[in-house]
Design a protein around this motif. Structure first.
Motif, PDB file in Angstrom:
ATOM      1  N   PHE A 161      33.411  56.775  46.410  1.00  0.00           N
ATOM      2  CA  PHE A 161      33.843  55.389  46.238  1.00  0.00           C
ATOM      3  C   PHE A 161      34.949  55.284  45.197  1.00  0.00           C
ATOM      4  N   VAL A 162      34.865  56.093  44.145  1.00  0.00           N
ATOM      5  CA  VAL A 162      35.925  56.133  43.130  1.00  0.00           C
ATOM      6  C   VAL A 162      37.213  56.651  43.749  1.00  0.00           C
ATOM      7  N   LEU A 163      37.088  57.685  44.580  1.00  0.00           N
ATOM      8  CA  LEU A 163      38.266  58.232  45.262  1.00  0.00           C
ATOM      9  C   LEU A 163      38.911  57.182  46.160  1.00  0.00           C
ATOM     10  N   ALA A 164      38.093  56.340  46.763  1.00  0.00           N
ATOM     11  CA  ALA A 164      38.605  55.369  47.733  1.00  0.00           C
ATOM     12  C   ALA A 164      39.331  54.209  47.060  1.00  0.00           C
ATOM     13  N   TYR A 165      38.764  53.667  45.984  1.00  0.00           N
ATOM     14  CA  TYR A 165      39.347  52.441  45.436  1.00  0.00           C
ATOM     15  C   TYR A 165      40.388  52.680  44.340  1.00  0.00           C
ATOM     16  N   SER A 166      40.334  53.821  43.662  1.00  0.00           N
ATOM     17  CA  SER A 166      41.212  54.048  42.511  1.00  0.00           C
ATOM     18  C   SER A 166      42.705  53.947  42.823  1.00  0.00           C
ATOM     19  N   PRO A 167      43.188  54.438  43.985  1.00  0.00           N
ATOM     20  CA  PRO A 167      44.628  54.318  44.254  1.00  0.00           C
ATOM     21  C   PRO A 167      45.089  52.881  44.478  1.00  0.00           C
ATOM     22  N   LEU A 168      44.150  51.947  44.686  1.00  0.00           N
ATOM     23  CA  LEU A 168      44.510  50.569  45.031  1.00  0.00           C
ATOM     24  C   LEU A 168      44.172  49.579  43.914  1.00  0.00           C
ATOM     25  N   VAL A 169      43.942  50.076  42.710  1.00  0.00           N
ATOM     26  CA  VAL A 169      43.529  49.208  41.606  1.00  0.00           C
ATOM     27  C   VAL A 169      44.543  48.099  41.344  1.00  0.00           C
ATOM     28  N   ILE A 170      45.811  48.430  41.235  1.00  0.00           N
ATOM     29  CA  ILE A 170      46.827  47.428  40.873  1.00  0.00           C
ATOM     30  C   ILE A 170      46.918  46.303  41.906  1.00  0.00           C
ATOM     31  N   PRO A 171      47.172  46.582  43.196  1.00  0.00           N
ATOM     32  CA  PRO A 171      47.248  45.472  44.160  1.00  0.00           C
ATOM     33  C   PRO A 171      45.923  44.735  44.319  1.00  0.00           C
ATOM     34  N   ALA A 172      44.791  45.450  44.257  1.00  0.00           N
ATOM     35  CA  ALA A 172      43.485  44.799  44.436  1.00  0.00           C
ATOM     36  C   ALA A 172      43.174  43.862  43.277  1.00  0.00           C
ATOM     37  N   PHE A 173      43.352  44.323  42.066  1.00  0.00           N
ATOM     38  CA  PHE A 173      43.064  43.484  40.906  1.00  0.00           C
ATOM     39  C   PHE A 173      44.040  42.315  40.805  1.00  0.00           C
ATOM     40  N   ASP A 174      45.283  42.558  41.190  1.00  0.00           N
ATOM     41  CA  ASP A 174      46.285  41.501  41.095  1.00  0.00           C
ATOM     42  C   ASP A 174      45.970  40.352  42.036  1.00  0.00           C
ATOM     43  N   VAL A 175      45.551  40.662  43.262  1.00  0.00           N
ATOM     44  CA  VAL A 175      45.272  39.592  44.220  1.00  0.00           C
ATOM     45  C   VAL A 175      44.046  38.790  43.787  1.00  0.00           C
ATOM     46  N   VAL A 176      43.063  39.440  43.166  1.00  0.00           N
ATOM     47  CA  VAL A 176      41.893  38.709  42.659  1.00  0.00           C
ATOM     48  C   VAL A 176      42.309  37.784  41.521  1.00  0.00           C
ATOM     49  N   ARG A 177      43.126  38.291  40.595  1.00  0.00           N
ATOM     50  CA  ARG A 177      43.568  37.472  39.470  1.00  0.00           C
ATOM     51  C   ARG A 177      44.369  36.261  39.945  1.00  0.00           C
ATOM     52  N   VAL A 178      45.270  36.486  40.891  1.00  0.00           N
ATOM     53  CA  VAL A 178      46.092  35.391  41.413  1.00  0.00           C
ATOM     54  C   VAL A 178      45.222  34.362  42.131  1.00  0.00           C
ATOM     55  N   TYR A 179      44.265  34.839  42.908  1.00  0.00           N
ATOM     56  CA  TYR A 179      43.363  33.927  43.631  1.00  0.00           C
ATOM     57  C   TYR A 179      42.595  33.050  42.642  1.00  0.00           C
ATOM     58  N   LEU A 180      42.007  33.638  41.620  1.00  0.00           N
ATOM     59  CA  LEU A 180      41.239  32.874  40.633  1.00  0.00           C
ATOM     60  C   LEU A 180      42.136  31.917  39.857  1.00  0.00           C
ATOM     61  N   HIS A 181      43.342  32.357  39.557  1.00  0.00           N
ATOM     62  CA  HIS A 181      44.295  31.526  38.827  1.00  0.00           C
ATOM     63  C   HIS A 181      44.616  30.260  39.599  1.00  0.00           C
ATOM     64  N   ARG A 182      44.856  30.395  40.896  1.00  0.00           N
ATOM     65  CA  ARG A 182      45.234  29.235  41.706  1.00  0.00           C
ATOM     66  C   ARG A 182      44.036  28.329  42.004  1.00  0.00           C
ATOM     67  N   VAL A 183      42.863  28.923  42.223  1.00  0.00           N
ATOM     68  CA  VAL A 183      41.667  28.112  42.435  1.00  0.00           C
ATOM     69  C   VAL A 183      41.354  27.294  41.188  1.00  0.00           C
ATOM     70  N   GLN A 184      41.508  27.914  40.032  1.00  0.00           N
ATOM     71  CA  GLN A 184      41.253  27.219  38.769  1.00  0.00           C
ATOM     72  C   GLN A 184      42.169  26.012  38.595  1.00  0.00           C
ATOM     73  N   ARG A 185      43.371  26.089  39.156  1.00  0.00           N
ATOM     74  CA  ARG A 185      44.338  24.991  39.037  1.00  0.00           C
ATOM     75  C   ARG A 185      44.357  24.111  40.285  1.00  0.00           C
ATOM     76  N   HIS A 186      43.326  24.264  41.137  1.00  0.00           N
ATOM     77  CA  HIS A 186      43.143  23.432  42.335  1.00  0.00           C
ATOM     78  C   HIS A 186      44.343  23.523  43.278  1.00  0.00           C
ATOM     79  N   LYS A 187      44.880  24.751  43.435  1.00  0.00           N
ATOM     80  CA  LYS A 187      45.985  24.993  44.350  1.00  0.00           C
ATOM     81  C   LYS A 187      45.505  25.890  45.489  1.00  0.00           C
ATOM     82  N   ASN A 188      46.223  25.831  46.601  1.00  0.00           N
ATOM     83  CA  ASN A 188      45.868  26.658  47.753  1.00  0.00           C
ATOM     84  C   ASN A 188      46.115  28.135  47.416  1.00  0.00           C
TER      85      ASN A 188
END
Length: 375
Positions: free
Chosen positions: A266-293
């Protein structure tokens, strides 16, 4: 006799040559038909740039893989026949999934497609991948969870495929970023799958590497005034995202004896995708928090933060790619000694702290300059 390593090299070479030929032709047609990128306020470049480079990705990767496979079969490679028996069905399902994403991506790049329509197609494509049997069998001890019931495995697989596809699509904000991050992940997957004796999957990774390598040249070093610059668009991002998700799932299903250090798959699978995966989660939470689509385009990704600090696109690209390699290397080094849950928690903590520091640095620069730099 088997020629797996030579086949990987040959696949890369064929993909580079073919995509290197196709992309300039696509750019020429895009200029003739006036098919250019239009991002409105989010646009970073000056001048008109075609966004159809991704049209070359799927055909070039598929042709390269099939061509080298055909050559191997022609010389009587028995091991390839055996590998086709193991993985041929899964690759056919992936091809069907890729075709759907390719078509909807092309339609979006040319005339525009509503995000909800794209989302439905992504789910159907993810179901095809899951239907191939390429699913996440267990979480490898993440949150101390082991084997998953079949229905949970299917649902989680579909979610992860859609998640990765969108993560690659959304991180595509500056020259070379989505391409560079994808190449890093693909090189890693190619090596791990080769070591795990999943040779056809390794060849698939190499075919995509060759395609992206040629595109990277035109995307990063192509000149607008010479009509050589091109973006990948949704066509490229969606299809590459699906391939990365598929390969990541294949890696997650490997036995933990692939490496001598018994690194958690599982570490082998997700580690190469940390940057795009974490970024999309952060952006999603950021926009939901501000009541945006959360599904609409925005300018709050990690690369926008670094651009707000005054760095050039090339410097931002180098910083983010270096960070991606750092997360990958540190996770692999720690995996034999630390439980996967703690590794993931450490990744989240480091990524969060870095974003907090970036936000504070942006505020300081905004106060000094007297105007807003970041949303």
């Amino acid at each position: 006799m088997s020629y797996w390593f030579e086949s990987d090299i040959a696949v890369i070479a064929v993909a580079v040559i073919l995509s290197g030929f196709l992309i300039p032709q696509i750019v020429r047609v895009a200029y003739e038909r006036q098919l250019f990128d239009d991002n409105g306020d989010r646009k970073i470049h000056n001048g008109l740039v075609p966004r159809l480079g991704g049209l070359a990705f799927f055909p070039a990767a598929l042709f390269s893989l099939c061509f080298v496979m055909a050559l191997n079969l022609s010389v009587g490679d028995i091991t390839l026949t055996s590998d086709l028996g193991r993985h041929g069905i899964a690759l056919l399902y992936l091809a069907c999934s890729g075709i759907l994403l390719y078509v909807v991506g092309m339609a979006d790049d040319v005339v525009g497609v509503r995000y909800d329509v794209k989302f439905v197609v992504q789910i159907i494509s993810a179901l095809l991948i899951a239907g191939s049997g390429t699913v996440i069998p267990d979480l490898g001890g993440l949150f101390w969870i082991g084997h998953l019931p079949p229905i949970v495995s299917w649902v989680l697989t579909v979610f992860l495929v859609v998640f990765v596809v969108n993560a690659i699509n959304l991180i595509d904000g500056i020259d070379g970023l989505a391409t560079g991050l994808s190449i890093i992940a693909l090189v890693f997957y190619a090596v791990i799958l080769y070591l795990g004796e999943c040779y056809l999957y390794s060849m698939l990774a190499c075919a995509t590497i060759g395609t992206l390598a040629a595109f990277f040249y035109f995307n990063v070093f192509g000149k607008i005034d010479r009509r050589r610059k091109v973006f990948m668009g949704d066509t490229g991002a969606l299809t590459v995202g699906a391939i990365l998700a598929f390969l990541g799932l294949a890696v997650s299903a490997l036995p933990d004896t692939v490496t001598t250090d018994r690194i958690n798959p599982f570490v082998l699978a997700y580690s190469p995708l940390v940057i795009p995966a974490f970024d999309v989660v952060r952006v999603y939470l950021h926009r939901v928090q501000r009541h945006k689509n959360p599904f609409l385009p925005n300018n709050i990704h990690i690369h926008h933060k670094l651009l707000a600090l005054g760095y050039s696109q090339r410097v931002v690209l180098a910083i983010i790619l270096t960070c991606a390699v750092f997360f990958l290397a540190s996770n692999i080094l720690l995996a034999p000694y630390i439980q996967v849950t703690f590794i993931l928690a450490g990744d989240v903590l480091v990524y969060t702290l870095c974003n907090i520091l970036l936000t504070r640095a942006i505020k300081v620069r905004e106060d000094r300059l007297g105007h807003k730099l970041y949303d």
